[in-house]
Scaffold this motif. Structure first.
Motif, PDB file in Angstrom:
ATOM      1  N   ASP A 208      42.934 -14.620 106.317  1.00  0.00           N
ATOM      2  CA  ASP A 208      43.579 -15.898 106.631  1.00  0.00           C
ATOM      3  C   ASP A 208      42.569 -16.909 107.147  1.00  0.00           C
ATOM      4  OD1 ASP A 208      42.961 -14.889 109.124  1.00  0.00           O
ATOM      5  OD2 ASP A 208      45.010 -14.965 109.912  1.00  0.00           O
ATOM      6  N   GLU A 209      41.281 -16.541 107.088  1.00  0.00           N
ATOM      7  CA  GLU A 209      40.180 -17.373 107.587  1.00  0.00           C
ATOM      8  C   GLU A 209      40.279 -17.604 109.087  1.00  0.00           C
ATOM      9  OE1 GLU A 209      37.827 -17.711 105.654  1.00  0.00           O
ATOM     10  OE2 GLU A 209      38.672 -17.635 103.642  1.00  0.00           O
ATOM     11  N   GLY A 210      41.051 -16.747 109.769  1.00  0.00           N
ATOM     12  CA  GLY A 210      41.190 -16.835 111.218  1.00  0.00           C
ATOM     13  C   GLY A 210      41.093 -15.462 111.828  1.00  0.00           C
ATOM     14  N   ASP A 211      42.098 -15.119 112.653  1.00  0.00           N
ATOM     15  CA  ASP A 211      42.053 -13.847 113.383  1.00  0.00           C
ATOM     16  C   ASP A 211      42.731 -12.703 112.637  1.00  0.00           C
ATOM     17  OD1 ASP A 211      44.719 -14.515 113.596  1.00  0.00           O
ATOM     18  OD2 ASP A 211      44.755 -14.575 115.793  1.00  0.00           O
ATOM     19  N   GLY A 212      43.240 -12.972 111.444  1.00  0.00           N
ATOM     20  CA  GLY A 212      43.886 -11.929 110.662  1.00  0.00           C
ATOM     21  C   GLY A 212      45.354 -11.713 110.989  1.00  0.00           C
ATOM     22  N   LEU A 213      45.917 -12.536 111.869  1.00  0.00           N
ATOM     23  CA  LEU A 213      47.296 -12.337 112.319  1.00  0.00           C
ATOM     24  C   LEU A 213      48.260 -13.438 111.885  1.00  0.00           C
ATOM     25  CD1 LEU A 213      46.595 -11.115 115.965  1.00  0.00           C
ATOM     26  CD2 LEU A 213      47.291  -9.705 114.019  1.00  0.00           C
ATOM     27  N   SER A 214      47.743 -14.526 111.319  1.00  0.00           N
ATOM     28  CA  SER A 214      48.616 -15.666 111.039  1.00  0.00           C
ATOM     29  C   SER A 214      49.690 -15.331 110.003  1.00  0.00           C
ATOM     30  CB  SER A 214      47.797 -16.869 110.570  1.00  0.00           C
ATOM     31  OG  SER A 214      47.155 -16.610 109.333  1.00  0.00           O
ATOM     32  N   ALA A 215      49.365 -14.466 109.042  1.00  0.00           N
ATOM     33  CA  ALA A 215      50.366 -14.101 108.039  1.00  0.00           C
ATOM     34  C   ALA A 215      51.548 -13.386 108.689  1.00  0.00           C
ATOM     35  CB  ALA A 215      49.742 -13.220 106.962  1.00  0.00           C
ATOM     36  N   TYR A 216      51.271 -12.532 109.669  1.00  0.00           N
ATOM     37  CA  TYR A 216      52.358 -11.813 110.338  1.00  0.00           C
ATOM     38  C   TYR A 216      53.250 -12.781 111.120  1.00  0.00           C
ATOM     39  CZ  TYR A 216      49.443  -7.846 109.140  1.00  0.00           C
ATOM     40  OH  TYR A 216      48.690  -6.931 108.458  1.00  0.00           O
ATOM     41  N   CYS A 217      52.645 -13.810 111.686  1.00  0.00           N
ATOM     42  CA  CYS A 217      53.447 -14.820 112.390  1.00  0.00           C
ATOM     43  C   CYS A 217      54.385 -15.529 111.419  1.00  0.00           C
ATOM     44  CB  CYS A 217      52.529 -15.832 113.064  1.00  0.00           C
ATOM     45  SG  CYS A 217      51.512 -15.159 114.404  1.00  0.00           S
ATOM     46  N   ALA A 218      53.864 -15.918 110.243  1.00  0.00           N
ATOM     47  CA  ALA A 218      54.691 -16.606 109.256  1.00  0.00           C
ATOM     48  C   ALA A 218      55.785 -15.700 108.709  1.00  0.00           C
ATOM     49  CB  ALA A 218      53.807 -17.106 108.112  1.00  0.00           C
TER      50      ALA A 218
END
Length: 276
Positions: A208-218
Motif C-alpha cells: 500500500d506504499e505505507g505501513d501495510g495496514l491501510s487495505a485492512y482499514c478500508a
C-alpha cells in the motif's frame, strides 16, 4: 546433438551460478515446459537427443529464469488448492500460504462470497468449486487481472462474476462471506523481497506504499454494509500483523475475531463475524 540430461545439467548449473536456490527443480520444470511433457514422462525423454524445436524453447525459458522471472510466469500457470490457474505479470502468483485462507473459509457457512482484489481468481474459484450452488463475485482494480480471472473461470467451468471495483465501490449487494488477500507488505519491506516478487509481480497488489495496514482499514470499514447478518470476513495477513489487524476489525464492530496459521505455523488468516 546433446541429450536431455546434458542440457538439463548445464541449465541447472547456470541457474545455480546465478544464485537461484531452486536451480535444479526449476530447470526440470522448464525442461518439461520446453518438451511439452508432464514430469512423469521426462525420465525417458531426457535420455534422448533434444528435439530441434525444443532447444530454443528451453533456452528461452532458462534465459527468462536467469532474469529472475518466476517459473509460473514462464510456464504460464500455477497449481493452487485443487486446480491450475493461468498467471501473468498482471496478477500475483497464487501461493501455498494462501490456501490457508481457502481452507478457513470452507469451514464457514456461506452461500455467497465476495473476493476483494481477486487477481487470478484463485481464491474465489477454489471456494466456488468446493461449494456447489454458491454464487461469487470477484472484484479488482486491474482490468488485465480480471481478464485472467475470467479466463480461469471459463477454463475450469466455474460460474463466477467479475467486476472492476476499488474495494466495495462497484460490489453491490450483500454476501455471507467476504475474503481478501490484500496488499499488506509495508513500503520499507519491499527492498528485501526476492527479485521474483519485487520486480515481476504487480507492485499495487503487494504494497500500500505505507505501513501495510491501510487495505485492512478500508476492508473493515466497508465490510459491514456488504455482509449479511452473521456473515464472515476472512483475510490473509502478513506473519507479524495479527494483533494490528484484529484491533482494526474490532474497532469497526466485527466480532468473534479468530486467527489461523499456515503450514509453517505462521499467523496467516484473520476471521471475524458481522454481528448483524
Amino acid at each position: 546433438m546433446r541429450d536431455g540430461h546434458a542440457a538439463l545439467a548445464e541449465a541447472s548449473a547456470r541457474l545455480a551460478a546465478a544464485g537461484i536456490d531452486t536451480a535444479a527443480g526449476d530447470a526440470l520444470v522448464l525442461m518439461g515446459h520446453a518438451l511439452g511433457l508432464p514430469r512423469h514422462a521426462l525420465r525417458d525423454a531426457l535420455a534422448q537427443p533434444m528435439p530441434p524445436d525444443a532447444v530454443p524453447r528451453f533456452e528461452e525459458a532458462i534465459a527468462a529464469r536467469l532474469e529472475r522471472q518466476p517459473v509460473s510466469q514462464i510456464i504460464g500457470y500455477r497449481d493452487f488448492w485443487k486446480h491450475r490457474f493461468r498467471v501473468t505479470r498482471d496478477t500475483l502468483d497464487p501461493r501455498p500460504d494462501t490456501e490457508t485462507l481457502v481452507a478457513a473459509a470452507l469451514e464457514l457457512p456461506w452461500r455467497s462470497v465476495l473476493d476483494l482484489g481477486t487477481g487470478t481468481g484463485a481464491i474465489l474459484l477454489s471456494l466456488l468449486a468446493d461449494r456447489p450452488g454458491a454464487r461469487g463475485l470477484g472484484v479488482d482494480l486491474s482490468e488485465a487481472a480480471l481478464e485472467v480471472a475470467r479466463g480461469n473461470a471459463a477454463a475450469l467451468g466455474i460460474a463466477a462474476d467479475f467486476r472492476r471495483s476499488d474495494w466495495f465501490s462497484a460490489a453491490g449487494g450483500h454476501f455471507d462471506l467476504i475474503v481478501s488477500n490484500p496488499p499488506y507488505i509495508a513500503a520499507d519491506e519491499m527492498p528485501a523481497l526476492s527479485p521474483e516478487v519485487r520486480e515481476w509481480e504487480p507492485r499495487v497488489a503487494l504494497t500500500d506504499e505505507g505501513d501495510g495496514l491501510s487495505a485492512y482499514c478500508a476492508i473493515a470499514a466497508g465490510a459491514g454494509p456488504h455482509l449479511s447478518p452473521g456473515g464472515w470476513l476472512a483475510v490473509e495477513i502478513g506473519p507479524t500483523q495479527a494483533a494490528a489487524v484484529s484491533a482494526i476489525f474490532a474497532a469497526c464492530g466485527l466480532q468473534q475475531i479468530g486467527l489461523r496459521h499456515d503450514l509453517d505455523g505462521r499467523d496467516r488468516v484473520i476471521m471475524a463475524r458481522n454481528p448483524g
